[in-house]
Design a protein around this motif. Structure first.
Motif, PDB file in Angstrom:
ATOM      1  N   GLN A 137       2.846   2.775  -5.768  1.00 53.14           N
ATOM      2  CA  GLN A 137       3.027   3.750  -4.930  1.00 53.14           C
ATOM      3  C   GLN A 137       2.570   3.683  -3.535  1.00 53.14           C
ATOM      4  N   LYS A 138       1.124   3.288  -3.640  1.00 47.82           N
ATOM      5  CA  LYS A 138       0.245   2.945  -2.561  1.00 47.82           C
ATOM      6  C   LYS A 138       0.921   1.841  -1.621  1.00 47.82           C
ATOM      7  N   ILE A 139       1.530   0.603  -2.225  1.00 47.28           N
ATOM      8  CA  ILE A 139       2.209  -0.570  -1.512  1.00 47.28           C
ATOM      9  C   ILE A 139       3.364   0.271  -0.699  1.00 47.28           C
ATOM     10  N   ALA A 140       4.091   1.110  -1.425  1.00 46.87           N
ATOM     11  CA  ALA A 140       5.246   1.792  -0.887  1.00 46.87           C
ATOM     12  C   ALA A 140       5.127   2.710   0.565  1.00 46.87           C
ATOM     13  N   MET A 141       3.882   3.524   0.333  1.00 46.56           N
ATOM     14  CA  MET A 141       3.524   4.341   1.298  1.00 46.56           C
ATOM     15  C   MET A 141       2.753   3.595   2.410  1.00 46.56           C
ATOM     16  N   ASN A 142       2.164   2.319   2.266  1.00 52.95           N
ATOM     17  CA  ASN A 142       1.568   1.558   3.353  1.00 52.95           C
ATOM     18  C   ASN A 142       2.901   0.981   4.220  1.00 52.95           C
ATOM     19  N   GLU A 143       3.814   0.638   3.365  1.00 58.05           N
ATOM     20  CA  GLU A 143       4.912   0.141   4.143  1.00 58.05           C
ATOM     21  C   GLU A 143       5.569   1.280   5.383  1.00 58.05           C
ATOM     22  N   CYS A 144       5.915   2.456   4.557  1.00 58.46           N
ATOM     23  CA  CYS A 144       6.257   3.484   5.467  1.00 58.46           C
ATOM     24  C   CYS A 144       5.152   3.648   6.857  1.00 58.46           C
ATOM     25  N   LEU A 145       4.031   3.639   6.524  1.00 56.57           N
ATOM     26  CA  LEU A 145       3.083   3.810   7.474  1.00 56.57           C
ATOM     27  C   LEU A 145       3.118   2.616   8.481  1.00 56.57           C
ATOM     28  N   ARG A 146       3.179   1.429   8.101  1.00 57.47           N
ATOM     29  CA  ARG A 146       3.255   0.241   8.740  1.00 57.47           C
ATOM     30  C   ARG A 146       4.183   0.248   9.849  1.00 57.47           C
ATOM     31  N   VAL A 147       5.206   0.589   9.565  1.00 60.62           N
ATOM     32  CA  VAL A 147       6.350   0.525  10.586  1.00 60.62           C
ATOM     33  C   VAL A 147       6.494   1.781  11.301  1.00 60.62           C
ATOM     34  N   ALA A 148       5.626   2.891  11.081  1.00 60.62           N
ATOM     35  CA  ALA A 148       5.745   3.994  12.224  1.00 60.62           C
ATOM     36  C   ALA A 148       4.730   3.611  13.537  1.00 60.62           C
ATOM     37  N   LYS A 149       5.279   4.100  14.702  1.00 63.73           N
ATOM     38  CA  LYS A 149       4.700   4.053  15.620  1.00 63.73           C
ATOM     39  C   LYS A 149       3.165   4.717  15.793  1.00 63.73           C
TER      40      LYS A 149
END
Length: 263
Positions: A137-149
């Motif tokens: 779940q943390k991997i998935a959330m990190n990806e969402c945060l990564r692609v946000a400005k």
């Protein structure tokens, strides 16, 4: 996600798309919850925003957001189920929508096919819960945060364990069978999510309890005042709680809650 679990999940969602095509049923049978979820996310989309819908399914929610925000910059949807993306693109074609406004593509939340800092708003709806462990779940959330400005919004609209337990405690008081956390779901825990976000040092985060009255009504009160066996599918009393929810919420009963994060 282990390969066996991933393959089983993918097969399920591929079949959902084949069965329900462009209907909201492809992602969930509770249309009122979907509408409440769409509205909660809609509040954070502004004119000109470039938006990413992670786990977009057949595009139902993305099209609803476009209806609400005709001045949006663009909406991109990703899903790992090929049939979901096929259905989304069929709906897009039927509406004569251009690629620069709406785009759907196959993509995995664990490895999003986008560069860092690309989107103004990123939202995931009932996707993090499908990851089998907290580490996943943390991997998935990190990806969402990564692609946000930087300064952009990331929204996780997911089921949480605390209100799930609260509702089951209420149901136990009236000798009702407990609600079940399905094997494919791993409900989030607020203390773990808060700790994760604190460590990420995001600018801010807050929780929107947008479904509490609806859950209290549709998962508890309705069984006190109606005979569930008389309504094997949709129970019309749910509409009453849906209408109340649009004006009032609170109490901690909403299993589905939204964390709004400013990166």
């Amino acid at each position: 996600m282990e390969k066996i679990e991933r393959d089983a999940a993918k097969e399920y969602w591929e079949n959902q798309a084949k069965t329900h095509k462009g209907s909201f049923l492809a992602s969930w049978s509770d249309q009122f919850m979907i509408e409440l979820e769409i509205e909660a996310i809609s509040e954070h989309i502004s004119a000109g925003d470039h938006v990413l819908d992670v786990g977009c399914a057949n595009g139902y929610s993305a099209f609803q957001q476009l209806e609400r925000h005709r001045d949006v910059g663009s909406i991109t949807g990703v899903d790992f189920a090929e049939n979901m993306i096929k259905q989304a693109n069929l709906l897009k074609k039927a509406q004569w929508l251009k690629d620069d406004i709406v785009n759907f593509q196959i993509g995995d939340i664990n490895e999003l096919p986008f560069p860092d800092d690309k989107f103004d708003v990123v939202y995931a709806t009932r996707v993090i819960t499908l990851m089998p462990t907290w580490e996943d779940q943390k991997i998935a959330m990190n990806e969402c945060l990564r692609v946000a400005k930087p300064g952009g919004k990331v929204i996780f609209s997911e089921p949480f364990l605390e209100p799930f337990n609260l509702l089951n405690a209420m149901r136990q008081l009236k000798d009702m069978p407990p609600l079940i956390e399905h094997d494919s779901n791993r409900f989030l825990k607020k203390d773990l999510l808060n700790e994760f976000l604190d460590e990420k040092k995001v600018l801010s985060y807050k929780m929107n309890e947008f479904s509490s009255i609806y859950y209290l009504g549709s998962r508890f009160l309705r069984e006190l005042v109606t005979d569930p066996s008389a309504y094997p599918g949709f129970n019309p009393i749910n509409r009453i709680f849906f209408d109340i929810e649009k004006d009032f919420s609170g109490g901690g009963f909403g299993i589905q809650q939204a964390y709004i994060i400013t990166k």
